[in-house]
Scaffold this motif. Structure first.
Motif, PDB file in Angstrom:
ATOM      1  N   LYS A 222       0.827  -1.209   0.000  1.00 19.23           N
ATOM      2  CA  LYS A 222       0.000   0.000   0.000  1.00 19.23           C
ATOM      3  C   LYS A 222       0.861   1.258   0.000  1.00 19.23           C
ATOM      4  O   LYS A 222       0.542   2.237  -0.669  1.00 19.23           O
ATOM      5  CB  LYS A 222      -0.921   0.012   1.226  1.00 19.23           C
ATOM      6  N   VAL A 223       1.936   1.229   0.762  1.00 19.06           N
ATOM      7  CA  VAL A 223       2.817   2.402   0.827  1.00 19.06           C
ATOM      8  C   VAL A 223       3.462   2.642  -0.532  1.00 19.06           C
ATOM      9  O   VAL A 223       3.490   3.777  -1.024  1.00 19.06           O
ATOM     10  CB  VAL A 223       3.890   2.235   1.930  1.00 19.06           C
ATOM     11  N   ALA A 224       3.971   1.596  -1.156  1.00 18.51           N
ATOM     12  CA  ALA A 224       4.616   1.741  -2.467  1.00 18.51           C
ATOM     13  C   ALA A 224       3.623   2.293  -3.490  1.00 18.51           C
ATOM     14  O   ALA A 224       3.949   3.212  -4.257  1.00 18.51           O
ATOM     15  CB  ALA A 224       5.180   0.405  -2.929  1.00 18.51           C
ATOM     16  N   GLU A 225       2.416   1.756  -3.488  1.00 20.82           N
ATOM     17  CA  GLU A 225       1.402   2.229  -4.437  1.00 20.82           C
ATOM     18  C   GLU A 225       1.080   3.705  -4.192  1.00 20.82           C
ATOM     19  O   GLU A 225       1.016   4.497  -5.132  1.00 20.82           O
ATOM     20  CB  GLU A 225       0.127   1.390  -4.300  1.00 20.82           C
ATOM     21  N   ALA A 226       0.893   4.088  -2.930  1.00 17.51           N
ATOM     22  CA  ALA A 226       0.568   5.479  -2.607  1.00 17.51           C
ATOM     23  C   ALA A 226       1.724   6.417  -2.937  1.00 17.51           C
ATOM     24  O   ALA A 226       1.525   7.583  -3.291  1.00 17.51           O
ATOM     25  CB  ALA A 226       0.199   5.603  -1.133  1.00 17.51           C
ATOM     26  N   ALA A 227       2.953   5.909  -2.839  1.00 17.94           N
ATOM     27  CA  ALA A 227       4.132   6.727  -3.131  1.00 17.94           C
ATOM     28  C   ALA A 227       4.433   6.787  -4.623  1.00 17.94           C
ATOM     29  O   ALA A 227       5.270   7.592  -5.064  1.00 17.94           O
ATOM     30  CB  ALA A 227       5.356   6.185  -2.389  1.00 17.94           C
ATOM     31  N   GLY A 228       3.791   5.925  -5.409  1.00 17.72           N
ATOM     32  CA  GLY A 228       4.041   5.898  -6.841  1.00 17.72           C
ATOM     33  C   GLY A 228       5.355   5.237  -7.207  1.00 17.72           C
ATOM     34  O   GLY A 228       5.983   5.586  -8.206  1.00 17.72           O
ATOM     35  N   VAL A 229       5.777   4.258  -6.385  1.00 15.74           N
ATOM     36  CA  VAL A 229       7.021   3.535  -6.658  1.00 15.74           C
ATOM     37  C   VAL A 229       6.738   2.040  -6.606  1.00 15.74           C
ATOM     38  O   VAL A 229       5.701   1.608  -6.090  1.00 15.74           O
ATOM     39  CB  VAL A 229       8.135   3.898  -5.637  1.00 15.74           C
ATOM     40  N   SER A 230       7.656   1.258  -7.096  1.00 15.22           N
ATOM     41  CA  SER A 230       7.499  -0.191  -7.019  1.00 15.22           C
ATOM     42  C   SER A 230       7.862  -0.657  -5.613  1.00 15.22           C
ATOM     43  O   SER A 230       8.588   0.016  -4.879  1.00 15.22           O
ATOM     44  CB  SER A 230       8.412  -0.881  -8.031  1.00 15.22           C
ATOM     45  N   VAL A 231       7.359  -1.833  -5.244  1.00 10.15           N
ATOM     46  CA  VAL A 231       7.722  -2.402  -3.943  1.00 10.15           C
ATOM     47  C   VAL A 231       9.227  -2.645  -3.892  1.00 10.15           C
ATOM     48  O   VAL A 231       9.858  -2.463  -2.855  1.00 10.15           O
ATOM     49  CB  VAL A 231       6.938  -3.710  -3.678  1.00 10.15           C
ATOM     50  N   GLY A 232       9.797  -3.031  -5.031  1.00  9.29           N
ATOM     51  CA  GLY A 232      11.250  -3.234  -5.091  1.00  9.29           C
ATOM     52  C   GLY A 232      12.013  -1.963  -4.757  1.00  9.29           C
ATOM     53  O   GLY A 232      13.033  -2.006  -4.060  1.00  9.29           O
ATOM     54  N   SER A 233      11.528  -0.829  -5.240  1.00  8.31           N
ATOM     55  CA  SER A 233      12.170   0.453  -4.915  1.00  8.31           C
ATOM     56  C   SER A 233      12.060   0.738  -3.427  1.00  8.31           C
ATOM     57  O   SER A 233      13.011   1.217  -2.800  1.00  8.31           O
ATOM     58  CB  SER A 233      11.533   1.597  -5.702  1.00  8.31           C
ATOM     59  N   LEU A 234      10.905   0.465  -2.858  1.00  9.92           N
ATOM     60  CA  LEU A 234      10.739   0.668  -1.413  1.00  9.92           C
ATOM     61  C   LEU A 234      11.750  -0.192  -0.651  1.00  9.92           C
ATOM     62  O   LEU A 234      12.416   0.295   0.272  1.00  9.92           O
ATOM     63  CB  LEU A 234       9.310   0.314  -0.999  1.00  9.92           C
TER      64      LEU A 234
END
Length: 197
Positions: A37-49
């Motif tokens: 959810k955080v990655a989606e809200a931030a507009g980044v991939s989970v891998g980037s997170l």
């Protein structure tokens, strides 16, 4: 954090992740806080997170650290320039309430739901030393007499009053209460300016 962002673009990514995490915690609580959810809200991939935060606990600590840094910045600004005790306290209360109002539900979640680490609660941490030090400087500048409680004890009382009122206001959904702010200002001014008996 897994790695510190070095380039401007990386710093923007990390800030977006931390801000998105704070929003999700504020709006949905710890139970619904996931890295997806955080990655989606931030507009980044989970891998980037995951490049920066190995798990959601490390992200919680980054969110908490940012809040503590914001509070220290307010304390540093509050001591700048020559101010009356009333102006000092009024500015401090206004700015502390504003910092806690950015994501109003966040502080309730950080206080009552999300796991915390020993370092966060350490009364001898660098954060605590600087934070109390700013209150001690205010006591030194504004107290009416050198008798009575030590500057450090008075500083701890001022800090605990401020933190307790604001954190409970966050729990109660009262961060916008003008009356609460006015009464806190009155209390702190009275304590700082009162002559010892």
């Amino acid at each position: 954090m897994r790695k510190a962002p070095r380039q401007a673009r990386s710093r923007v990514t990390v800030e977006a992740i931390v801000e998105a995490g704070a929003r999700i915690l504020s709006e949905h609580g710890w139970a619904e806080f996931t890295t997806n959810k955080v990655a989606e809200a931030a507009g980044v991939s989970v891998g980037s997170l995951y490049q920066y935060f190995p798990d959601k606990l490390s992200l919680i600590e980054a969110i908490r650290r940012r809040h503590l840094d914001d509070c220290l910045a307010i304390m540093r600004r509050s001591g700048e320039g020559q101010k009356s005790v009333e102006r000092f306290v009024d500015d401090l209360v206004r700015d502390m309430f504003a910092a806690h109002s950015l994501n109003p539900g966040l502080h309730r979640v950080l206080l009552d739901e999300a796991p915390s680490f020993d370092a966060t609660r350490d009364p001898h941490s660098a954060f605590e030393a600087e934070y109390i030090g700013h209150y001690a400087a205010a006591v030194e500048a504004y107290r009416a007499s050198a008798e009575g409680a030590s500057n450090r004890v008075m500083a701890m009382i001022l800090s605990d009053v401020m933190d307790g009122v604001i954190h409970n206001a966050a729990r109660r959904g009262m961060l916008g209460s003008v009356e609460l702010k006015q009464e806190l200002v009155r209390l702190l001014c009275t304590y700082l300016a009162a002559s010892d008996r």
